[in-house]
Design a protein around this motif. Structure first.
Motif: not given
Length: 457
Positions: A433-438
């Motif tokens: 998902s585009l919510a995943v953090s680095d």
């Protein structure tokens, strides 16, 4: 058994800490009990990659019934692109549930359907007048796209590309490249479907111009342009292994289709809705398709799909010729409106590009360490690695499905969920998902590093 890596995101917007945490065996006892119940009532054809049963999901984390937390790098195969249980999407759907759940748009219409159609007209490539019909699933969108193209052109033929995947309905099974397990034993299939060579740079070594000439020559010689209603392409192939065509390949096909009166259909079911850092992957190739198919990420997890195309093509269908009982359901449509709003409010196109930078760089580092990684490819948050047998990455490029399966299993035991793909099952695909953090991506990459090392690769 405990394996906890703290990569939590300090934000009140997440109801689940954004970290990987394993507290039982995988699968745990509660999942095992649920799986026993499942086997008694669900047919084996509805298989699961991992018999872990999910109780809660938020952001980029899945929590199973035993309390284990997994970094989700699949997002329901690209569905929860804006994040699991994203608050704005949940609120929009919950609000709509209080107002209207269902009336059937073709009997008594409602604004939410119209608004989704407006948003698709605005965000799909091309500044011409467009129309949209909403349906329930990606396969249904493909079926309707082909149906409309046939009606518009008066032709029957449907062209698809090698390594394509379009669904599990009768027509879409005929359109798929890979038979097992999707169509084995389920025939007879719909006719007038023709499969042409694709551009696969890692394997064919052709330029976009050369690959397009090969494809066009094949279609002209084996089908005849005059008999083709449409050419259906995935700008970046999904199940086929995230194959990114050579530069110039797709524009050349589109130009040929336009000259021959063939409807050019972009199947953006997996690659659309901000997944690649653009609303639709077609934009990366300079494509302006006659028709765009949307699904998966469009409604944040609720079932919805769309067929958006040039007005003169879409209006070819007679009144009553399009529609379905649940197509464009008000609750799913309300969720889709919220998804479009969140793409803008959360700068999610930029987030997809951030994920590409982090993930791509990490996978290239792994490729430098392990010679079974033949290629790293993809755009935005749609990235894959193709695994080959040791020593064949620059020669025969022999598929290595065994290594893919071993890595997926190793990662799952440590709280990282990764999907497979590819005609030969030798591709690991990453659809976070585009919510995943680095931080979560770095943690997942460390697990993958351990997985490759465990193979002695």
């Amino acid at each position: 058994m405990t394996d906890t890596i703290d990569t939590s995101i300090a934000t009140p917007s997440y109801s689940v800490t954004q970290e990987r945490r394993i507290v039982t065996a995988i699968p745990g006892p509660k999942s095992e009990e649920l799986h026993r119940r499942r086997l008694a009532v669900v047919p084996r054809g509805v298989s699961s990659a991992l018999p872990v049963y999910i109780a809660k999901a938020n952001g980029a984390i899945l929590v199973d019934v035993d309390g284990n937390q997994f970094i989700d790098l699949g997002a329901g195969i690209g569905v929860t692109t804006v994040g699991h249980t994203e608050k704005a999407v949940v609120d929009a759907a919950a609000g709509q549930l209080q107002d209207v759940i269902h009336t059937l748009f073709t009997i008594t219409p409602y604004e939410e359907y119209v608004r989704v159609a407006e948003l698709l007209a605005e965000h799909t490539p091309g500044d011409f007048e467009k129309r949209t019909v909403l349906v329930n699933s990606g396969a249904e969108a493909v079926e309707n796209g082909v149906k409309i193209a046939r009606k518009h052109t008066g032709r029957n033929g449907v062209a698809v590309l090698e390594h394509a995947y379009h669904g599990r309905t009768n027509l879409t099974m005929a359109m798929n490249f890979k038979a097992a397990p999707y169509s084995t034993g389920f025939g007879p299939f719909a006719g007038d479907v023709y499969r042409a060579p694709n551009s696969y740079p890692y394997h064919d070594g052709l330029s976009g111009t050369e690959a397009a000439a090969r494809t066009i020559n094949y279609l002209e010689k084996t089908v005849g342009a005059a008999d083709l209603a449409c050419l259906v392409v995935e700008p970046i192939q999904g199940e086929g292994g995230f194959v990114v065509p050579a530069e110039g390949f797709l524009p050349a096909l589109q130009e040929w289709c336009t000259a021959q009166g063939i409807v050019f259909i972009a199947d953006e079911i997996q690659s659309g809705m901000a997944r690649t850092g653009a609303y639709f992957a077609s934009e990366h190739f300079g494509l302006v398709p006659d028709m765009v198919l949307s699904a998966k990420g469009i409604a944040g997890g609720l079932p919805l799909a769309g067929v958006t195309g040039r007005a003169e093509i879409m209006d070819a269908a007679q009144p009553g010729g399009l529609g379905g009982t649940f197509g464009g359901n008000p609750v799913a449509a309300a969720a889709a409106i919220a998804v479009f709003e969140q793409i803008e409010a959360g700068s999610l196109l930029a987030e997809a590009k951030r994920i590409e930078q982090t993930l791509y760089a990490g996978l290239l580092e792994l490729q430098a360490k392990y010679d079974i990684i033949g290629e790293v490819r993809g755009i935005g948050a749609m990235v894959a690695i193709e695994l080959v047998e040791p020593g064949t990455a620059s020669t025969t490029k022999t598929p290595n499905a065994e290594a893919v399966n071993a890595i997926v299993a190793f990662a799952a035991q440590r709280g990282v969920l990764v999907l497979t793909a590819g005609t030969y099952g030798n591709v690991l695909r990453f659809l976070p998902s585009l919510a995943v953090s680095d931080a979560l991506l770095a943690d997942a990459l460390s697990v993958l590093d351990e997985a490759f090392a465990s193979l002695g690769a």
